[in-house]
Motif scaffolding. Sequence first.
Motif, short mmCIF file in Angstrom:
data_model
loop_
_atom_site.label_atom_id
_atom_site.label_comp_id
_atom_site.label_asym_id
_atom_site.label_seq_id
_atom_site.Cartn_x
_atom_site.Cartn_y
_atom_site.Cartn_z
N ARG A 2 0.84 -1.20 0.00
CA ARG A 2 0.00 0.00 0.00
C ARG A 2 0.87 1.25 0.00
NH1 ARG A 2 -5.26 0.98 0.92
NH2 ARG A 2 -5.63 -1.14 1.54
N ASP A 6 0.87 4.21 -2.67
CA ASP A 6 0.70 5.61 -2.28
C ASP A 6 1.86 6.46 -2.78
OD1 ASP A 6 -1.71 5.13 -1.01
OD2 ASP A 6 -0.82 5.01 1.00
N ARG A 23 -13.47 11.96 -8.32
CA ARG A 23 -14.52 12.24 -7.33
C ARG A 23 -15.60 13.14 -7.95
NH1 ARG A 23 -10.42 13.16 -2.52
NH2 ARG A 23 -10.37 11.04 -1.74
N LEU A 85 -18.32 3.80 0.63
CA LEU A 85 -16.88 3.95 0.38
C LEU A 85 -16.07 3.81 1.66
CD1 LEU A 85 -16.87 6.86 -2.24
CD2 LEU A 85 -16.39 4.44 -2.64
N GLU A 86 -16.57 4.38 2.75
CA GLU A 86 -15.86 4.28 4.03
C GLU A 86 -15.81 2.83 4.51
OE1 GLU A 86 -14.02 6.47 5.77
OE2 GLU A 86 -14.33 7.72 4.01
N ARG A 88 -15.95 0.20 2.63
CA ARG A 88 -15.04 -0.51 1.73
C ARG A 88 -13.59 -0.25 2.12
NH1 ARG A 88 -16.35 0.97 -3.94
NH2 ARG A 88 -18.10 -0.41 -3.56
N LYS A 89 -13.26 1.01 2.41
CA LYS A 89 -11.90 1.35 2.82
C LYS A 89 -11.53 0.66 4.13
CE LYS A 89 -11.58 5.90 0.68
NZ LYS A 89 -11.49 7.35 0.96
N ALA A 90 -12.47 0.64 5.08
CA ALA A 90 -12.21 -0.02 6.36
C ALA A 90 -11.99 -1.51 6.17
CB ALA A 90 -13.37 0.24 7.33
N GLU A 92 -10.92 -3.01 3.43
CA GLU A 92 -9.62 -3.18 2.76
C GLU A 92 -8.48 -3.01 3.75
OE1 GLU A 92 -9.66 -0.38 -0.45
OE2 GLU A 92 -10.98 -1.64 -1.68
N ALA A 93 -8.60 -2.03 4.64
CA ALA A 93 -7.55 -1.81 5.65
C ALA A 93 -7.46 -3.00 6.59
CB ALA A 93 -7.83 -0.52 6.43
N GLU A 96 -5.75 -5.82 4.79
CA GLU A 96 -4.33 -5.53 4.67
C GLU A 96 -3.62 -5.77 5.99
OE1 GLU A 96 -0.75 -4.65 2.99
OE2 GLU A 96 -2.65 -4.94 1.95
#
Length: 128
Positions: A2, A6, A23, A85-86, A88-90, A92-93, A96
């Motif tokens: 990641r 980044d 966006r 989206l939040e 999904r990000k959580a 994925e985190a 990971e």
Amino acid sequence: MRKALDDYARSVDPGHEQIEERRRAMQDSIETRFFEADSDGDGTLDRQEATEKLPQIARHFSSVDSNQDNLISLGELVEAQARILERRKAAEAALEQEKQQKTLEAEAAAAPKPKNKQATNSSKKKSL
């Protein structure tokens, strides 16, 4: 991994202009689809409009309709998209982090164990 992604993203798009453009495009797409589905032009979607034009939204109507007035406003739709989206990000985190933990555990298991010097010294003494 990641971090590498980044770093790459920052080197390619230091001002995050591409991200912001995406966006804006997503926001425009949401608005366009919302207003196309609003067949009576009242600025909201009822269950029937959502079912006819936005079946994915219709399936989650109750969760998108945050004030439970049986109508979805554009604001509610945007908020629901942001929540998705939040989450999904959580997720994925979390994946990971789990992957990193498993990698660390595998590395620790594969690392050679240091020999116990006391056991080696005492066995040498006994043999003398």
